[in-house]
Design a protein around this motif. Structure first.
Motif, short mmCIF file in Angstrom:
data_model
loop_
_atom_site.label_atom_id
_atom_site.label_comp_id
_atom_site.label_asym_id
_atom_site.label_seq_id
_atom_site.Cartn_x
_atom_site.Cartn_y
_atom_site.Cartn_z
N PRO A 199 36.39 46.47 20.37
CA PRO A 199 36.06 47.69 21.14
C PRO A 199 35.57 48.84 20.26
O PRO A 199 35.05 49.83 20.77
CB PRO A 199 37.40 48.05 21.81
N ASP A 200 35.68 48.73 18.94
CA ASP A 200 35.11 49.75 18.04
C ASP A 200 33.59 49.77 18.11
O ASP A 200 32.98 50.82 17.92
CB ASP A 200 35.50 49.45 16.59
N GLY A 201 32.97 48.62 18.32
CA GLY A 201 31.51 48.53 18.26
C GLY A 201 30.88 48.09 19.56
O GLY A 201 29.72 47.66 19.57
N CYS A 202 31.64 48.16 20.64
CA CYS A 202 31.11 47.76 21.95
C CYS A 202 31.38 48.88 22.94
O CYS A 202 32.35 49.61 22.79
CB CYS A 202 31.84 46.53 22.51
N ARG A 203 30.57 48.99 23.99
CA ARG A 203 30.97 49.80 25.14
C ARG A 203 31.40 48.82 26.23
O ARG A 203 30.62 47.96 26.64
CB ARG A 203 29.84 50.70 25.62
N LEU A 204 32.65 48.97 26.65
CA LEU A 204 33.25 48.07 27.63
C LEU A 204 33.77 48.92 28.78
O LEU A 204 34.64 49.76 28.56
CB LEU A 204 34.40 47.29 26.97
N TRP A 205 33.23 48.72 29.97
CA TRP A 205 33.65 49.53 31.12
C TRP A 205 34.31 48.62 32.15
O TRP A 205 33.78 47.54 32.48
CB TRP A 205 32.45 50.22 31.79
N ASP A 206 35.41 49.11 32.69
CA ASP A 206 36.04 48.37 33.79
C ASP A 206 35.03 48.28 34.93
O ASP A 206 34.43 49.29 35.32
CB ASP A 206 37.32 49.07 34.24
N MET A 207 34.83 47.09 35.48
CA MET A 207 33.80 46.90 36.51
C MET A 207 34.12 47.64 37.79
O MET A 207 33.22 48.07 38.50
CB MET A 207 33.63 45.42 36.81
N GLN A 208 35.41 47.75 38.10
CA GLN A 208 35.80 48.39 39.34
C GLN A 208 35.76 49.91 39.24
O GLN A 208 35.21 50.59 40.10
CB GLN A 208 37.23 47.97 39.72
N THR A 209 36.32 50.43 38.15
CA THR A 209 36.55 51.88 38.06
C THR A 209 35.61 52.59 37.08
O THR A 209 35.59 53.82 37.03
CB THR A 209 37.98 52.16 37.56
N ASN A 210 34.85 51.81 36.30
CA ASN A 210 34.01 52.36 35.22
C ASN A 210 34.81 53.01 34.09
O ASN A 210 34.25 53.69 33.23
CB ASN A 210 32.98 53.37 35.74
N GLU A 211 36.13 52.81 34.11
CA GLU A 211 36.96 53.35 33.03
C GLU A 211 36.49 52.77 31.69
O GLU A 211 36.16 51.59 31.60
CB GLU A 211 38.42 52.96 33.29
N LYS A 212 36.46 53.63 30.68
CA LYS A 212 36.00 53.19 29.37
C LYS A 212 37.14 52.53 28.60
O LYS A 212 38.20 53.12 28.42
CB LYS A 212 35.46 54.38 28.57
#
Ligand code: UDP
Length: 259
Positions: A199-212
């Motif tokens: 997660p240091d080098g990726c952008r990962l968003w929760d699909m449902q909530t867009n939470e980072k």
């Protein structure tokens, strides 16, 4: 364990001499930096989580035939890797507009891109990792045309695989950074995936909530960094249900004992 020779210290990792020629030990620190190291901090337990997450992802990539530097994880914070000659290029893979792309081109964050976009940056902290094109890479000889072909090919394969992996656990892979290295077989240099994927080098968003669920929590002062990294590890099946803190407690315990 006898003190090993340190080869290099970066912002989030330290490299030590490995037990055999051609190997290194990659140690994951809890240090976090952003905005070209202008913002600095510590995320307690991040190194342990990134070591585990990166081990998992590199192992899965190895299983589908993507050549990587990963050999095996040694302990909570260290992994054994192949020594490579690092190609001085950061490869950014983008599926959804965010971060610097949104800023540069005025595209709202979260906009699905019409196709996957690869960008290249020259790895040079003093210059702030400036964006470059294939032309610069060829002109300055940072990688050959053939190597760039392999790099782009591998980046797309990694993206396809990881997009599916994360979609399966309700996470959108917005963008990420890859680094590659060269290993020499006789006189032939072969490109393999190096560094880490976490997660240091990726952008990962929760699909449902867009939470980072990534380092943007640190960059943007959102708080809950370690919980976000833990959530990624948990969804990947790397933490026992309800046992999140146990892993970190163990890491701290080991550190207090002086490893
Ligand atoms: N990234 C990275 N290291 C860098 C620059 C970018 O790991 O030195 C990652 C970053 O986490 C994000 C993606 O690459 O997932 C794209 O980053 P961007 O160009 O938007 O830059 P940022 O907004 O992070 O400055």
């Amino acid at each position: 364990m006898a003190r090993r020779r340190q080869i290099y210290e970066g912002k989030a990792k330290i490299l030590y001499e490995g037990p055999e020629p051609g190997t290194l030990i990659q140690y994951f620190k809890d240090d976090a930096t952003a905005f070209n190291a202008q913002k600095k901090g510590t995320i307690n337990g991040k190194g342990v989580l990134n070591n585990r997450i990166s081990e998992h992802i590199f192992t899965l990539l190895g299983n589908i035939g993507v050549p990587t530097h990963f050999i095996r994880r040694l302990n909570m914070r260290e992994q054994l890797i192949r020594q490579v000659e690092i190609v001085p290029i950061e490869v950014i893979v983008r599926n959804v507009a965010a971060g610097s792309l949104s800023k540069r081109l005025g595209i709202e964050e979260g906009t699905q891109l019409p196709r996957t976009i690869l960008e290249y940056c020259y790895k040079d902290d003093a210059l702030g990792d400036p964006m470059i094109s294939d032309e610069h890479i060829a002109a300055f000889g940072w990688a050959s045309q053939e190597e760039m072909h392999d790099i782009a090919d591998l980046a797309i394969r990694v993206n396809d695989f990881l997009s599916g992996l994360f979609a399966g656990i309700g996470i959108r892979l917005v963008d990420f950074k890859l680094e590659f290295g060269r290993i020499w077989d006789n006189d032939y240099g072969r490109i393999i995936l190096a560094d880490e994927i976490s997660p240091d080098g990726c952008r990962l968003w929760d699909m449902q909530t867009n939470e980072k669920l990534d380092k943007d929590r640190f960059r943007r002062d959102l708080g809950g960094e370690v919980e976000a990294y833990q959530e990624v590890a948990r969804r990947l099946g790397l933490l026992p249900e309800g046992g999140e803190t146990a892993v970190l407690d163990m890491a701290e315990h080991r550190e207090k004992r002086g490893k």
